[in-house]
Design an enzyme around this catalytic site. Sequence first.
Site, short mmCIF file in Angstrom:
data_model
loop_
_atom_site.label_atom_id
_atom_site.label_comp_id
_atom_site.label_asym_id
_atom_site.label_seq_id
_atom_site.Cartn_x
_atom_site.Cartn_y
_atom_site.Cartn_z
N ARG A 1 -12.71 -4.62 -6.44
CA ARG A 1 -11.84 -5.10 -5.73
C ARG A 1 -13.60 -5.48 -4.28
NH1 ARG A 1 -7.93 -2.76 -1.47
NH2 ARG A 1 -9.91 -1.10 -1.16
N PHE B 1 0.97 -1.05 -0.20
CA PHE B 1 -0.35 -0.10 0.07
C PHE B 1 0.97 1.24 -0.16
CE2 PHE B 1 -3.17 2.90 1.53
CZ PHE B 1 -3.73 2.97 1.24
N ASP C 1 1.87 -4.83 8.96
CA ASP C 1 0.35 -4.43 8.46
C ASP C 1 -1.40 -4.90 8.76
OD1 ASP C 1 -1.73 -2.46 7.61
OD2 ASP C 1 -0.35 -0.96 6.61
N TYR D 1 -10.63 1.48 10.46
CA TYR D 1 -12.12 2.36 10.12
C TYR D 1 -12.74 0.89 8.75
CZ TYR D 1 -8.42 4.16 6.94
OH TYR D 1 -7.82 3.95 6.66
N LYS D 2 -11.64 0.01 9.07
CA LYS D 2 -12.40 -0.81 7.96
C LYS D 2 -13.39 -2.09 8.07
CE LYS D 2 -8.22 0.04 4.56
NZ LYS D 2 -6.76 -0.38 4.56
C1 PLP Z 1 -6.09 1.38 4.66
C2 PLP Z 1 -4.95 0.65 5.16
C3 PLP Z 1 -3.57 2.10 5.90
C4 PLP Z 1 -4.03 3.11 5.79
O1 PLP Z 1 -3.48 4.15 6.33
P1 PLP Z 1 -4.01 5.31 7.07
O2 PLP Z 1 -2.88 5.77 7.49
O3 PLP Z 1 -4.61 5.06 8.54
O4 PLP Z 1 -4.84 5.92 5.75
C5 PLP Z 1 -2.29 1.94 5.57
N1 PLP Z 1 -2.25 0.67 5.26
C6 PLP Z 1 -2.54 -0.74 4.24
C7 PLP Z 1 -2.01 -1.88 4.13
C8 PLP Z 1 -3.50 -0.35 4.16
O5 PLP Z 1 -4.80 -1.18 3.79
#
Ligand code: PLP
Length: 400
Positions: free
Chosen positions: A359, A116, A185, A210-211
Site C-alpha cells: 500500500r 477494517f 467510517d 493520525y492518518k
Molecule cells: C485506521 C482505521 C481505524 C483505526 O481505529 P482506531 O480505533 O482509531 O485505532 C478504524 N477504521 C478504519 C477503516 C481505519 O482505517
Amino acid sequence: MPEDNTLANTRERFHIPDGVRYFDGNSLGLMPKVVQLHASNVITHEWGNGLISSWHSAEWRTLPQRAGAKLAALIGARPDEVVACDSTSVNLFKVLVSAVRLRPGRRKIVTDADAFPTDLYIVDQVARLFGLTVDAVPAKEIPSRLDDQVAAVVLTHVDYRSAEIYNMEEFTRATHDAGALIVWDLSHTAGAVPCDLDKSGADFAVGCGYKYLNGGPGAPAYLYVAARHVSACEQPLAGWFGHARPFDFAQKYAPAEGTDRFLCGTNPVIGLSVLSRALDIFEGVSIDDIRGKSLQLTQLFIDSADRQLATHGFVVASPRDPAIRGSHVSLRHTQGYAVMQELSRRKIIGDFRMPDYMRFGFAPLYNTEDEVHQLVDAIDGIMKERAWDKPEYQQRRDFT
Ligand SMILES: *Cc1c(COP(=O)(O)O)cnc(C)c1O
C-alpha cells in the site's frame, strides 16, 4: 505546481527525516513542524506552570469541540456536529449503539465483510449486546440486503486496502429508503478525499486523527452526529465529560446538549492539543486542490506502474477510474512483503496489508511527483536486481 495553488507551500510545513521518501501518510501522517514547539509549550507552560488552572486559562475543556470544528470543515459538517475524542473503535461503539437505539425492534446490522477488522469486531459486539444479527457482505451488495429489519449500516467511505470510494449519497439514500441509519467510517477520507456528510444526509460518522490529518501517533479520533438526531441519542459510554454539568458532581446522569454528550472521560489534553494544532495546516487549503493533487499523484503512480512494473508481475489493486479512487494505491505481488522490506531499507516507506497488498499513500499536503518517480524506479530496480530475495525478508514482523 501553480503559484496560486493552496498546496504550494504545505510540504515545507512538515518534518521529513533525512533521505526518507514517505508513502505512509494513510497510516501515520508526517509530523507538522509546528507541533514540536506547541507540544513543548503545552507541557512546560500549560501543564508545568499552569497546572489545574489551565483547564480554564488554556481552555482545555473545549479542545474536543475546537478540534471538532476544524475537522467539520474537511468532511462537510457543521462545526457543532463533530467532536474529537477517544479512538475510532470507541467512537464507532458509541454512535452505533446510539443508532441501534433509534431503531428499536429492528433485528439486523449490515456491514462490509471486508471492512477494517476493528469495525467488524465492534459491530459484532454491539449486535451481541442487543441480540441482533450481523449481515456482513461485500460492500456493493449492501443495498440489496436492506429491508425493514435493518437498524443500521456501517460502511467505510474509502476502503483501507483497495482505496475504492463508496458513493456516500447513494448508500445513504438506500439505507434511508429501508428506514435504517448509516454510520460512515472516514478514516481514509478526511484530509485527502472530499466528502459532504450533511449534503449526503449521513446520520453518523467516525474517523481517526493520525492518518491524513497528521495528529500524531494514537491521536484522538472524532465522531459526527447529524444535528437532527443528536438530542434523541443515548450513547452508552455516559461519562462525566458528556454530562450536562460535569462540575455539579450530580449522582444522576443528564446528557449534555448536542454532540458534547458523546464525550466520556477526561480529555486527553496533550494529544488533543497536538491534533488541533496539526489541523491548522488545512486552514486556507482548498479541498478541490487536495483532491486534484491526490488524483495527480495516484494517476502518475498507476501509469508508471503499468509501464515499468506490470512486467514484474505487479497488479494494480486500486480503482483505475479516478472518480472512485481514494488517495492510496495498492499493488499486489506474491513477493510484496519482501519488496516492502527492501524498500524500507532504502528509506522508502509504504506499508503492507495481508495477504499481499503493498500500500502506498499519497498525501496531498506533502508528497510530490518526483517522489512517485523515485518510488517506481526503486521497485523496478529491486525486481531487476532480485534485491527482495533475502531470507530475512521472509520473516514477518508484527508492524510494517
Ligand atoms: C485506521 C482505521 C481505524 C483505526 O481505529 P482506531 O480505533 O482509531 O485505532 C478504524 N477504521 C478504519 C477503516 C481505519 O482505517
